[in-house]
Design a protein around this motif. Sequence first.
Motif, mmCIF file in Angstrom:
data_model
loop_
_atom_site.group_PDB
_atom_site.id
_atom_site.type_symbol
_atom_site.label_atom_id
_atom_site.label_comp_id
_atom_site.label_asym_id
_atom_site.label_seq_id
_atom_site.Cartn_x
_atom_site.Cartn_y
_atom_site.Cartn_z
ATOM 1 N N MET A 1 0.819 -1.199 0.000
ATOM 2 C CA MET A 1 0.000 0.000 0.000
ATOM 3 C C MET A 1 0.860 1.260 0.000
ATOM 4 S SD MET A 1 -2.974 1.321 -0.094
ATOM 5 C CE MET A 1 -3.869 2.805 0.298
ATOM 6 N N LEU A 2 1.896 1.302 0.876
ATOM 7 C CA LEU A 2 2.747 2.477 0.953
ATOM 8 C C LEU A 2 3.515 2.690 -0.346
ATOM 9 C CD1 LEU A 2 4.113 2.308 4.602
ATOM 10 C CD2 LEU A 2 2.315 3.770 3.691
ATOM 11 N N GLU A 3 3.919 1.592 -0.991
ATOM 12 C CA GLU A 3 4.621 1.724 -2.270
ATOM 13 C C GLU A 3 3.716 2.389 -3.305
ATOM 14 O OE1 GLU A 3 6.725 -1.071 -5.721
ATOM 15 O OE2 GLU A 3 6.048 -1.953 -3.836
ATOM 16 N N HIS A 35 -11.196 6.936 -0.058
ATOM 17 C CA HIS A 35 -10.182 6.419 0.849
ATOM 18 C C HIS A 35 -8.856 7.133 0.651
ATOM 19 C CE1 HIS A 35 -8.311 3.642 3.587
ATOM 20 N NE2 HIS A 35 -7.404 3.307 2.694
ATOM 21 N N PHE A 36 -8.503 7.471 -0.590
ATOM 22 C CA PHE A 36 -7.231 8.150 -0.836
ATOM 23 C C PHE A 36 -7.189 9.486 -0.099
ATOM 24 C CE2 PHE A 36 -4.234 10.857 -3.014
ATOM 25 C CZ PHE A 36 -3.146 10.014 -3.220
ATOM 26 N N TRP A 249 -3.474 1.171 10.847
ATOM 27 C CA TRP A 249 -4.261 -0.024 10.537
ATOM 28 C C TRP A 249 -4.522 -0.161 9.040
ATOM 29 C CZ3 TRP A 249 -9.128 -1.407 8.608
ATOM 30 C CH2 TRP A 249 -9.496 -2.734 8.845
ATOM 31 N N PHE A 250 -5.019 0.876 8.394
ATOM 32 C CA PHE A 250 -5.330 0.767 6.967
ATOM 33 C C PHE A 250 -4.104 0.410 6.121
ATOM 34 C CE2 PHE A 250 -9.462 3.054 7.604
ATOM 35 C CZ PHE A 250 -10.260 2.110 6.975
ATOM 36 N N PRO A 251 -2.927 1.041 6.322
ATOM 37 C CA PRO A 251 -1.779 0.658 5.492
ATOM 38 C C PRO A 251 -1.313 -0.781 5.697
ATOM 39 C CG PRO A 251 -1.421 2.819 6.468
ATOM 40 C CD PRO A 251 -2.630 2.231 7.145
ATOM 41 N N SER A 252 -1.749 -1.424 6.791
ATOM 42 C CA SER A 252 -1.268 -2.769 7.104
ATOM 43 C C SER A 252 -2.313 -3.854 6.909
ATOM 44 C CB SER A 252 -0.784 -2.809 8.571
ATOM 45 O OG SER A 252 0.182 -1.822 8.821
ATOM 46 N N ASN A 253 -3.520 -3.488 6.457
ATOM 47 C CA ASN A 253 -4.599 -4.459 6.339
ATOM 48 C C ASN A 253 -5.316 -4.312 4.993
ATOM 49 O OD1 ASN A 253 -5.149 -5.892 9.166
ATOM 50 N ND2 ASN A 253 -4.463 -3.799 9.573
ATOM 51 N N PRO A 254 -5.918 -5.408 4.497
ATOM 52 C CA PRO A 254 -6.525 -5.397 3.153
ATOM 53 C C PRO A 254 -7.918 -4.780 3.122
ATOM 54 C CG PRO A 254 -6.779 -7.565 4.114
ATOM 55 C CD PRO A 254 -5.969 -6.756 5.108
ATOM 56 N N TYR A 255 -8.068 -3.601 3.710
ATOM 57 C CA TYR A 255 -9.343 -2.889 3.715
ATOM 58 C C TYR A 255 -9.130 -1.435 3.323
ATOM 59 C CZ TYR A 255 -11.429 -6.835 6.211
ATOM 60 O OH TYR A 255 -11.878 -8.069 6.557
ATOM 61 N N GLU A 256 -10.195 -0.788 2.853
ATOM 62 C CA GLU A 256 -10.188 0.641 2.638
ATOM 63 C C GLU A 256 -11.492 1.206 3.176
ATOM 64 O OE1 GLU A 256 -9.835 1.107 -1.591
ATOM 65 O OE2 GLU A 256 -12.007 1.068 -1.897
ATOM 66 N N ARG A 285 -13.274 -4.577 1.583
ATOM 67 C CA ARG A 285 -11.985 -5.178 1.269
ATOM 68 C C ARG A 285 -11.367 -4.461 0.090
ATOM 69 N NH1 ARG A 285 -10.350 -9.585 3.891
ATOM 70 N NH2 ARG A 285 -8.779 -9.950 2.292
ATOM 71 N N ALA A 286 -10.072 -4.167 0.199
ATOM 72 C CA ALA A 286 -9.368 -3.443 -0.865
ATOM 73 C C ALA A 286 -9.096 -4.382 -2.031
ATOM 74 C CB ALA A 286 -8.063 -2.871 -0.319
#
Length: 286
Positions: A1-3, A35-36, A249-256, A285-286
């Motif tokens: 996500m961060l990338e 979300h962005f 939490w959001f950057p580390s989990n498959p949700y938005e 789920r993202a």
Amino acid sequence: MLERLNQAMEHIERHLDQRIEVAELARIAVTSEHHFRRLFSALAGVPLSEYVRRRRLTVAGAEVLAGEKSLLDIAVRWGYGSNEAFARAFRAVHGIGPREARRTGATLHSQPRMSFRLVVEGSTTMRYRIVAKDAFHLVGRKARVPLVHEGMNPDIVAFVRGVEPATVRRIEALSDQEPRGVVNVSDNLVGDRAEGSELDYWLGAVTGADVPGDLDTLPVAAGDWAVFATAGEFPQAVQHLWRDVFTQWFPSNPYESRPGPEISKVRVSADGRHADAELWIPVRRA
């Protein structure tokens, strides 16, 4: 996500002198526009639009001091239709007008380029659960208030104090599902979550029953909710929980996050200093 977020940041830099579409940034980051905007504001500490404005005027400031282009040419390049509009924006960031800055070689302010990286500090874990809810109604009283990131919000305090105790009891009696009891709700936020942005604040209850016509009502669609729990100093514990949800939490989990009201259930101690709280964020789920 961060990338992917950093790829979006690179896109901003390459297109600073062009119109930057949030839809394109969200496409690069593989997420929704909603979300962005939320994620950027939480991670960067400033709204996306403000960051872009500061970056543009940082580069424009270097061009002003270089003295190679006319001020009108610089203004047009960075999206301002006149020297006057450019001067106002320039002064808001740098504290001095472009003409004076060029003449005196003034020291200007700079907005550095941002990139994001994950920093792990300590061993604190976030407690959460995912709850699938059918459609429901939020019912209660609402007011339009400015957003306050830190400390008590005086407009919310005044609004809550103005709701009669009998009305609060009626609202609480309508609660028939999680989160139970009287809840605090933020919805319909304008802009990028900048300090002072307006939102609808609700003192309400979550219900599936028929609701009285004399109370404010908001229909909420079915969907998943991420539920987080915290305890600590009030109101900082609740405010910091929201921040941690978006920055950790959001950057580390498959949700938005998805559009919808953000609901908090807060129990404050008798002295008003401590709170146990749950935060309900609409997710997919993202």
